[in-house]
Design an enzyme around this catalytic site. Structure first.
Site, PDB file in Angstrom:
ATOM      1  N   CYS A  78       0.825  -1.207   0.000  1.00 59.55           N
ATOM      2  CA  CYS A  78       0.000   0.000   0.000  1.00 59.55           C
ATOM      3  C   CYS A  78       0.866   1.267   0.000  1.00 59.55           C
ATOM      4  CB  CYS A  78      -0.972  -0.033   1.168  1.00 59.55           C
ATOM      5  SG  CYS A  78      -2.392   1.075   0.961  1.00 59.55           S
ATOM      6  N   ARG A 122     -12.817   5.817  -1.595  1.00 61.55           N
ATOM      7  CA  ARG A 122     -11.889   4.753  -1.260  1.00 61.55           C
ATOM      8  C   ARG A 122     -12.301   3.447  -1.927  1.00 61.55           C
ATOM      9  NH1 ARG A 122      -8.294   6.413   2.322  1.00 61.55           N
ATOM     10  NH2 ARG A 122      -7.463   4.317   2.606  1.00 61.55           N
ATOM     11  N   HIS A 158      -3.588  -5.879   1.986  1.00 63.86           N
ATOM     12  CA  HIS A 158      -3.285  -6.007   3.414  1.00 63.86           C
ATOM     13  C   HIS A 158      -3.859  -7.339   3.909  1.00 63.86           C
ATOM     14  CE1 HIS A 158      -2.087  -1.771   4.020  1.00 63.86           C
ATOM     15  NE2 HIS A 158      -3.080  -1.443   3.228  1.00 63.86           N
TER      16      HIS A 158
END
Length: 247
Positions: free
Chosen positions: A97, A131, A197
């Protein structure tokens, strides 16, 4: 008999450690032990100089825009040249990320703020107002045949790859690099960047072992090979993510 050593670096652990990314260090350390290796982990912090050539494998996790701004100057002026040289020399790297974004040229926030990075890799990121969040399934040919990689993404940045780079894989479910071109992550030599993640390595042992083997190849010239472990539990977690999409 002395175990072969593998030296693992953890970059900015106090700033770049969102969504359980420290789990990647735990996995790399434990799997190295299971493979009969002697893992040594060194944390590389803000303000510290480092010769990245000494490491066999480096992990850099994710961070929010604020954390990236705090470390950007240090990353460029203190660590950038050494890291760039080591990556060119084949250092195995997992960048997640924010760490992935920082290997590129810049991050432009949705408000227009420009955060400059080293441009170690020819990629760049532009922030969006919405997002991209959720579980992600990717098909990758990194392992000599098509295999899936799963994880959880939560990012506003849209990353685009330039020349000489290939994506880690093709998005089957989720958003990936930018939500438009169906790519996820990047691969350059032995460096892997990804938005996934969760942390990513516990549910993708094949990716963990790919990184470990590349690290060993660089240090030992192909003389140390790892075998196959019993990954039934890890792959149950892997398949559970895929099952959520009904794939």
């Amino acid at each position: 008999m002395e175990r072969p050593r593998i030296h693992i670096g953890w970059l900015y652990p106090e700033y770049m450690n969102l969504y359980g990314d420290r789990g990647n260090i735990i996995v790399l350390t434990q799997r190295s032990r299971w493979h009969g290796l002697d893992p040594v982990v060194t944390q590389v912090r803000l303000g510290e100089t480092a010769d990245f050539a000494q490491f066999d494998l480096l992990m850099m996790g994710g961070g929010q825009d604020r954390e990236q701004s705090l470390i950007a100057d240090d990353f460029m002026k203190v660590k950038g040249t050494s890291l760039a040289d080591a990556i060119e020399d084949g250092l195995a790297v997992l960048a997640v990320c924010g760490g992935y974004q920082m290997l590129g040229k810049y991050f432009k926030t949705h408000t227009g703020e420009m955060i400059r990075f080293t441009g170690i890799l020819d990629l760049w990121t532009e922030g969006g107002r919405e997002r991209m969040i959720g579980n992600c399934v990717v098909e990758s040919d990194l392992f000599g045949g098509t295999r899936t990689i799963v994880g959880f993404e939560n990012h506003s940045g849209r990353t685009y790859l330039g020349k000489g780079l290939r994506p880690l894989g093709r998005v089957v479910k989720g958003y990936g690099n930018n939500g438009a071109d169906r790519t996820e992550g990047v691969v350059y030599k032995n460096t892997v960047g990804t938005y996934l993640h969760g942390s990513i390595l516990p549910k993708n042992p094949h990716l963990a072992d790919w990184l470990i083997q590349r690290a060993l190849d660089r240090r030992y010239g192909g003389e140390v090979k790892i075998g196959k472990l019993n990954d039934d539990l890890e792959m149950r977690a892997h398949e559970a993510i895929i099952a959520r999409f009904g794939k």
